[in-house]
Structure formats: C-alpha cells, structure tokens
Write a protein that holds these residues in place. Structure first.
Motif, mmCIF file in Angstrom:
data_model
loop_
_atom_site.group_PDB
_atom_site.id
_atom_site.type_symbol
_atom_site.label_atom_id
_atom_site.label_comp_id
_atom_site.label_asym_id
_atom_site.label_seq_id
_atom_site.Cartn_x
_atom_site.Cartn_y
_atom_site.Cartn_z
ATOM 1 N N ASP A 56 10.939 -2.497 13.676
ATOM 2 C CA ASP A 56 11.859 -2.394 14.811
ATOM 3 C C ASP A 56 13.000 -3.616 14.344
ATOM 4 O O ASP A 56 14.132 -3.623 15.119
ATOM 5 N N ASN A 57 12.965 -4.174 13.118
ATOM 6 C CA ASN A 57 14.122 -5.186 12.670
ATOM 7 C C ASN A 57 15.276 -3.945 12.241
ATOM 8 O O ASN A 57 15.117 -2.936 12.041
ATOM 9 N N ASP A 58 16.391 -4.802 12.004
ATOM 10 C CA ASP A 58 17.630 -4.084 11.719
ATOM 11 C C ASP A 58 17.731 -4.509 10.054
ATOM 12 O O ASP A 58 17.261 -5.287 9.597
ATOM 13 N N GLN A 59 18.767 -3.797 9.237
ATOM 14 C CA GLN A 59 19.213 -4.385 8.038
ATOM 15 C C GLN A 59 17.823 -4.256 7.240
ATOM 16 O O GLN A 59 17.804 -5.238 6.432
ATOM 17 N N LEU A 60 17.130 -3.257 7.330
ATOM 18 C CA LEU A 60 15.735 -3.276 6.747
ATOM 19 C C LEU A 60 16.034 -3.598 5.147
ATOM 20 O O LEU A 60 15.116 -4.360 4.496
ATOM 21 N N PHE B 213 14.871 4.905 -2.237
ATOM 22 C CA PHE B 213 15.628 3.890 -1.763
ATOM 23 C C PHE B 213 16.333 2.775 -3.022
ATOM 24 O O PHE B 213 17.050 1.909 -2.435
ATOM 25 N N ARG B 214 15.918 3.143 -3.962
ATOM 26 C CA ARG B 214 16.364 2.431 -5.139
ATOM 27 C C ARG B 214 17.741 2.146 -5.329
ATOM 28 O O ARG B 214 18.206 0.927 -5.112
ATOM 29 N N LEU C 185 6.804 -1.273 1.210
ATOM 30 C CA LEU C 185 6.714 -0.040 1.635
ATOM 31 C C LEU C 185 8.319 0.225 1.477
ATOM 32 O O LEU C 185 8.703 1.123 0.733
ATOM 33 N N VAL C 186 9.203 -0.432 2.322
ATOM 34 C CA VAL C 186 10.679 -0.110 2.130
ATOM 35 C C VAL C 186 11.251 -0.347 0.844
ATOM 36 O O VAL C 186 11.923 0.378 0.309
ATOM 37 N N VAL D 243 16.799 6.457 8.234
ATOM 38 C CA VAL D 243 15.886 7.237 7.458
ATOM 39 C C VAL D 243 14.896 6.042 7.176
ATOM 40 O O VAL D 243 13.822 6.717 6.946
ATOM 41 N N VAL D 244 15.060 4.970 6.652
ATOM 42 C CA VAL D 244 13.934 4.062 6.410
ATOM 43 C C VAL D 244 12.813 4.030 7.195
ATOM 44 O O VAL D 244 11.708 4.294 6.919
#
Length: 300
Positions: free
Chosen positions: A135-139, A210-211, A42-43, A116-117
């Motif tokens: 809910d995590n950071d630094q995705l 997000f590339r 996804l991300v 944004v992600v």
C-alpha cells in the motif's frame, strides 16, 4: 521479595540512535527485519527485517532522493571484504519485428513502477502479515534506502507504513535480574512465517526484473549503481552473521530504556540486537531464509 517467573509488562523507550527495545505506543510501524527479508527481498529480492519502534505515528518517509548515505562511524572499523557480484541474466538479442507489428512499449520508469511492482508482488504477499506493505508508494526507492541501511547494520524505522504487533513488549523479573519475557517473541511469529514461506527463486527473479530501476534508485542515494548487488549481499550477510544467544540475556534499566548487561551484546549493531529480540526460533528461520536467498541470487 521473590519475583521468580513473575511476568511484568513494562513500557520500553529506546533512545534515538539505538532503539532496540519496544516502547509503549498507540500506533507505530512494523518490525524492519521481516521487511528487509520479506518485502525488501520481494520488491528488491533483498534482506527484512528489523523492528520499528511502537510509538506515535511517524511522519511519512522522505523520497529516496532526499535520503543521504549514513555518516561514517566515529571509530575506525575493519574494512569489510568485497561482496560477490550477483550475475545478471543473459540478454537475448531482439528479433526483427514483423512488418506492421506495433512497436514495443517504452521502458518502465522509476516514477511509474509502483503499479507494476504491486501487480508482480501481490500474489506472493496475499493473506500474509506483509500484504499491506504494497500500500506504500515509491516502493523501489524505499527498498533501495532499506537495503543500504541494512547493509550497514542499521535499521530504518519509518520506511514502510504497517501496523505494529498487537502484543506489548514485556520482561520477567527473576530475583534481581530482568530478562525479555519469552512470550514477547510470539509478537513476530506472523511476520517470520510470512517470510520463511516465500519462494527464494521467485524473489531472485523479482530482483532481476526490477534490478535496473533499483540501481537507479540506489544511485539517487549517492552511490554507484553497479554497487547495488554487492550492497544487497552485504545486507543479507548482516542478517546471516548476527550472533545467537545460548540462554536468556540479562537486562538493566536506565531511566526508561532497557539495555543488555553484557557489554558485548550491547555493542552489537541495532540490526543484530533486534534480531535477538525476535527470539531464537524466529531468528533461525529468518537467517535460514537469508542464506537460501543469498545462494539463489549468486547461483541462478
């Protein structure tokens, strides 16, 4: 003593290097294979999946910049053929702004990308077993590290903080031989269904969105940023090429750790063995989704 078809739930403890069977836990992490194919795809539009051990709460993962590439294996391995490039979208030249038109916003930075992600991915993950991943950071940093590990057949156990499956791992004893209890496969049904229903076109679009930032995060691991797309395809191939079982595989216990009796199965990568542990139906669904995403990425 005849124990045919008798289901015996037993705690499992995996060694540090190859944690392919569950151990008893109070809290723990989510299977990694679903993450690499789901949220990772996804991300990062990349390959799930992957099972973290169900043990005590892990410490928070270090920032991506502190994650170093894996050491090369001690034994020589055949050189993998180069993976194809994922084509980049055609760049449309900027149109000269009208007079008095406000300037465009500054480019998004990696440090500012989490909101944004989350906004981009939340509708896709809503009401699924993977929703809490956001809910995590630094995705994007986490995803870059996860893609790198998966491309090598490894498993990152502590990348995303998510609840483990509620059911415990169990084996059945048939005569003198132990096998994984097929009832254990259902532990991963929710994760698998969440991934199998994701639209691969949307995932591929997310990757292109997000590339640049993913490439930046990947470069922070010590690689060339241009290699990210090849690494992503290699990660998907690790999932696609994992072998399947024609029937139950015998297990043997070494103190507290279970291993495959078949040395060829035991020699598989941690990722492949953990895919097998999901059960044939879940494995087939994840591999089909990985194939579909691979095709979407290369032919969009």
């Amino acid at each position: 003593m005849n124990t045919d078809n008798e289901s015996t739930e037993q705690p499992m403890q995996a060694d540090q290097e190859d944690r392919h069977f569950e151990q008893e836990e109070t809290e723990g992490g989510l299977p990694v294979i679903p993450i690499i194919i789901g949220v990772g795809l996804l991300v990062a539009a990349a390959a799930w999946f992957l099972f973290s051990p169900d043990d005590a709460p892990p410490p928070p993962p270090p920032p991506a910049a502190e994650i170093t590439p894996a050491e090369p294996p001690a034994l020589p391995e055949p050189v993998a053929p180069p993976e194809p490039d994922i084509p980049e979208p055609e760049v449309i030249e900027d149109i000269t702004p009208e007079p008095n038109e406000p300037p465009p916003p500054p480019p998004l930075t990696l440090d500012e990308s989490d909101p944004v992600v989350r906004n981009e991915m939340a509708p896709l993950l809503a009401d699924t077993d993977l929703a809490n991943t956001l809910d995590n950071d630094q995705l994007l940093d986490r995803m870059a590290g996860l893609i790198d590990a998966t491309s090598q057949g490894r498993v990152f156990h502590e990348v995303f903080k998510l609840p483990p499956p509620e059911e415990k791992f169990a084996v059945i004893q048939q005569g003198d031989t132990a096998y994984i209890d097929p009832a254990s496969y259902s532990r991963y049904d929710g994760y698998t269904q969440a991934i199998a229903t994701l639209d691969t076109g949307t995932l591929a679009t997310a990757f292109n969105t997000f590339r640049p930032l993913l490439e930046e995060a990947y470069a922070a691991l010590g690689y060339k940023e241009q290699q990210l797309d090849n690494t992503l395809i290699r990660a998907l191939d690790q999932v696609i090429e994992a072998p399947t079982l024609e029937g139950p595989a015998a297990l043997e216990k070494d103190v507290t750790t279970w291993h495959y009796v078949d040395p060829e199965l035991e020699a598989l990568s941690p990722l492949a063995k953990q895919l097998l542990r999901m059960g044939p139906e879940n494995q087939a669904l994840l591999q089909a989704q990985a194939r579909a995403l691979r095709e979407e990425l290369l032919n969009q």
